[in-house]
Design an enzyme around this catalytic site. Structure first.
Site, PDB file in Angstrom:
ATOM      1  N   GLY A  83       0.912  -1.119  -0.007  1.00  0.00           N
ATOM      2  CA  GLY A  83      -0.067   0.065   0.052  1.00  0.00           C
ATOM      3  C   GLY A  83       1.061   1.391  -0.314  1.00  0.00           C
ATOM      4  O   GLY A  83       1.833   0.862   0.107  1.00  0.00           O
ATOM      5  N   SER A 109      -0.685  -3.113  -5.690  1.00  0.00           N
ATOM      6  CA  SER A 109      -2.089  -2.417  -5.052  1.00  0.00           C
ATOM      7  C   SER A 109      -2.994  -1.716  -5.387  1.00  0.00           C
ATOM      8  O   SER A 109      -2.646  -0.687  -5.351  1.00  0.00           O
ATOM      9  CB  SER A 109      -1.035  -2.512  -3.716  1.00  0.00           C
ATOM     10  N   GLN A 129      -3.095  -5.766  -8.005  1.00  0.00           N
ATOM     11  CA  GLN A 129      -4.254  -6.881  -6.817  1.00  0.00           C
ATOM     12  C   GLN A 129      -5.716  -6.348  -5.913  1.00  0.00           C
ATOM     13  O   GLN A 129      -5.840  -4.681  -6.379  1.00  0.00           O
ATOM     14  CB  GLN A 129      -3.242  -6.592  -5.559  1.00  0.00           C
ATOM     15  N   TYR A 131      -8.462  -6.296  -3.053  1.00  0.00           N
ATOM     16  CA  TYR A 131      -9.258  -7.117  -1.858  1.00  0.00           C
ATOM     17  C   TYR A 131     -10.603  -7.021  -1.884  1.00  0.00           C
ATOM     18  O   TYR A 131     -11.537  -6.776  -3.043  1.00  0.00           O
ATOM     19  CB  TYR A 131      -9.274  -5.837  -1.032  1.00  0.00           C
ATOM     20  N   THR A 157      -6.470 -10.612  -2.367  1.00  0.00           N
ATOM     21  CA  THR A 157      -5.723 -10.449  -1.538  1.00  0.00           C
ATOM     22  C   THR A 157      -6.534 -10.883  -0.559  1.00  0.00           C
ATOM     23  O   THR A 157      -7.651  -9.845  -0.174  1.00  0.00           O
ATOM     24  CB  THR A 157      -4.597  -9.423  -1.106  1.00  0.00           C
ATOM     25  N   LYS A 255      -3.494 -14.769  -2.780  1.00  0.00           N
ATOM     26  CA  LYS A 255      -2.975 -14.747  -1.699  1.00  0.00           C
ATOM     27  C   LYS A 255      -2.567 -14.525  -0.646  1.00  0.00           C
ATOM     28  O   LYS A 255      -4.684 -14.366  -0.234  1.00  0.00           O
ATOM     29  CB  LYS A 255      -2.029 -13.152  -2.505  1.00  0.00           C
ATOM     30  N   HIS A 279       0.478 -12.401   5.199  1.00  0.00           N
ATOM     31  CA  HIS A 279       0.956 -11.203   5.077  1.00  0.00           C
ATOM     32  C   HIS A 279       1.966 -10.137   5.177  1.00  0.00           C
ATOM     33  O   HIS A 279       1.584  -9.234   6.623  1.00  0.00           O
ATOM     34  CB  HIS A 279      -0.169 -10.652   5.399  1.00  0.00           C
ATOM     35  N   ASP A 310       5.392 -15.930   0.093  1.00  0.00           N
ATOM     36  CA  ASP A 310       5.976 -14.370   0.342  1.00  0.00           C
ATOM     37  C   ASP A 310       6.407 -14.428   1.980  1.00  0.00           C
ATOM     38  O   ASP A 310       5.586 -14.744   2.314  1.00  0.00           O
ATOM     39  CB  ASP A 310       5.527 -12.921   0.081  1.00  0.00           C
ATOM     40  N   GLY A 311       6.933 -13.591   2.046  1.00  0.00           N
ATOM     41  CA  GLY A 311       7.366 -13.119   3.851  1.00  0.00           C
ATOM     42  C   GLY A 311       8.716 -13.717   3.597  1.00  0.00           C
ATOM     43  O   GLY A 311       9.817 -15.151   4.070  1.00  0.00           O
ATOM     44  N   VAL A 313      11.473 -12.873   2.667  1.00  0.00           N
ATOM     45  CA  VAL A 313      12.896 -13.404   1.645  1.00  0.00           C
ATOM     46  C   VAL A 313      13.925 -11.877   1.675  1.00  0.00           C
ATOM     47  O   VAL A 313      13.234 -10.903   1.404  1.00  0.00           O
ATOM     48  CB  VAL A 313      12.508 -13.304   0.244  1.00  0.00           C
ATOM     49  N   ARG A 314      14.608 -12.237   1.915  1.00  0.00           N
ATOM     50  CA  ARG A 314      15.662 -11.180   2.671  1.00  0.00           C
ATOM     51  C   ARG A 314      16.854 -11.026   1.141  1.00  0.00           C
ATOM     52  O   ARG A 314      18.414  -9.629   0.651  1.00  0.00           O
ATOM     53  CB  ARG A 314      16.786 -10.934   3.696  1.00  0.00           C
ATOM     54  N   GLY A 333       8.395  -7.387  -0.233  1.00  0.00           N
ATOM     55  CA  GLY A 333       7.754  -6.373  -0.150  1.00  0.00           C
ATOM     56  C   GLY A 333       8.796  -5.298   0.710  1.00  0.00           C
ATOM     57  O   GLY A 333       8.752  -4.182  -0.015  1.00  0.00           O
TER      58      GLY A 333
END
Length: 410
Positions: A83, A109, A129, A131, A157, A255, A279, A310-311, A313-314, A333
């Site tokens: 967002g 988004s 994306q 909602y 999402t 998602k 999320h 997703d979630g 990842v670095r 993200g």
């Protein structure tokens, strides 16, 4: 700005973002629900996995390309839809340009600060994306607009619950920027002159409206008005998910899947792909890390739909681990937003280059010539690491952070 705008790691991008951004803005980037167990668990779980490298037989060239929902991408890394990107005046447009320059797909988004038409003009390989918010007629109008702008797939999402309490306090987000608001936020903004100067030089204030939710003939709603619409909308059923797919009429990515039984229901509802997601820790706290849940979902439905993750990842190595456990690609993200805050479009390109370099090193060291050759045999997987929620496994909570850690480490 640092003398050298280039940075070597995503962690360094985060450090620069923290130094540059006003505290409330940075707080919004790293916010997770409740105590932040899940936001900690996502990246920590990647570190529990090891590699099993080969010593001979390496390939001089490696193919990192793939396709997601039929769209070619130079890297199995997508920009996740996030967002209002008030970390930089160019926001999503800068991200789109960076994605286009590196040949990767961008997710936009519904709550973006830039209109879909402008973003699609900068990166045609765009997924929009949505909602489940408002009436069916309203959602149809939003899908029609995204389709007309050239969006190639729809991301739905559904993993954002009303779980908003944070032990360290929620970041303050103003409803509008008037003189009174600017005075109230001045103590937080003035110590970050670089961020303020960027906006002053652009000739505009941070945009807190959401233009992609604008009704025909009306002004773009504010963030809280749009958020209120979502809160007041009756939650969707699986029949609603099926309707969305039929109404969109093209590739659809669901998602927010964490359970095997939900993954199977999603296939029955006709989705083209799904993303294993919590999320980013902003849903129900103590939901397990997504990389722990991925193998069971990939095994259950991976031969029927594309599975993404997703979630947390670095690093490029994280991308390799996700692909080895069944993901077709990952979405990023926070890493993208830290790059944007650190150095605008170039900062996002920097982040993508870091992930590319790390992934290429992993593919090389594991003795492969393509990302499509990665598999579980390339990893050292601790006993009990994979979890199967809602389908044969015990829903074990993620590894807890140290007891004295009260705020999330993003």
């Amino acid at each position: 700005m640092p003398r050298n705008p280039w940075f070597e790691t995503v962690a360094e991008a985060q450090r620069r973002a923290r130094k540059r951004l006003p505290r409330p803005v940075y707080g919004a980037l790293v916010a997770g629900s409740e105590r932040g167990r899940t936001i900690d668990a996502n990246p920590a779980a990647f570190a529990e996995l090891g590699f099993a490298p080969r010593v001979v037989g390496h390939h001089a060239g490696r193919d990192l390309t793939t396709t997601v929902l039929g769209v070619p991408t130079a890297l199995p890394v997508l920009i996740s839809p996030t967002g209002v990107q008030a970390v930089h005046p160019d926001g999503e447009v800068a991200v789109a340009r960076a994605a286009a320059s590196r040949g990767v797909i961008m997710g936009l988004s519904s709550f973006a600060s830039k209109p879909v038409e402008e973003v699609a003009g900068a990166q045609p390989d765009l997924f929009f994306q949505l909602y489940w918010s408002g009436t069916r007629e309203t959602m149809t109008q939003r899908m029609d607009r995204a389709r007309a702008a050239g969006a190639k797939a729809l991301i739905v999402t559904l993993d954002w619950s009303f779980s908003h309490g944070r032990d360290w306090g929620s970041p303050a987000v103003p409803e509008k920027l008037d003189l009174r608001t600017m005075l109230r936020f001045a103590p937080a903004v003035l110590p970050r002159p670089g961020w303020l100067w960027r906006y002053a030089r652009s000739g505009r204030l941070p945009e807190l409206t959401v233009p992609n939710l604008r009704a025909p003939g009306a002004e773009a709603p504010g963030f809280f008005a749009a958020y209120g619409e979502w809160m007041q909308t009756t939650p969707p059923t699986w029949e609603d998910v099926k309707w969305l797919g039929e109404e969109w009429g093209g590739p659809l990515l669901l998602k927010g899947v964490t359970r095997v039984d939900d993954a199977k229901r999603a296939v029955d509802a006709g989705v083209t792909a799904l993303s294993v997601s919590n999320h980013g820790g902003n849903n129900l706290d103590t939901t397990p890390a997504t990389i722990r849940i991925l193998p069971s979902i990939a095994e259950a439905v991976g031969d029927e739909v594309e599975v993404l993750l997703d979630g947390g990842v670095r690093r490029g190595g994280d991308v390799a681990k996700a692909l080895a456990l069944g993901a077709r690609a990952v979405l990023i993200g926070r890493a993208c937003l830290w790059g944007l805050a650190a150095n605008g479009q170039a900062g996002v390109e920097n982040v993508l280059d870091i992930l590319r370099g790390g992934l290429d090193s992993a593919v090389l060291g594991l003795g492969h010539s393509s990302v499509h050759e990665l598999g579980p045999e390339d990893l050292v997987i601790p006993p009990g690491f994979p979890l199967a929620l809602g389908g044969g496994g015990l829903p074990v909570a993620p590894s807890a952070a140290p007891a004295d850690v009260e705020s999330p480490v993003a």
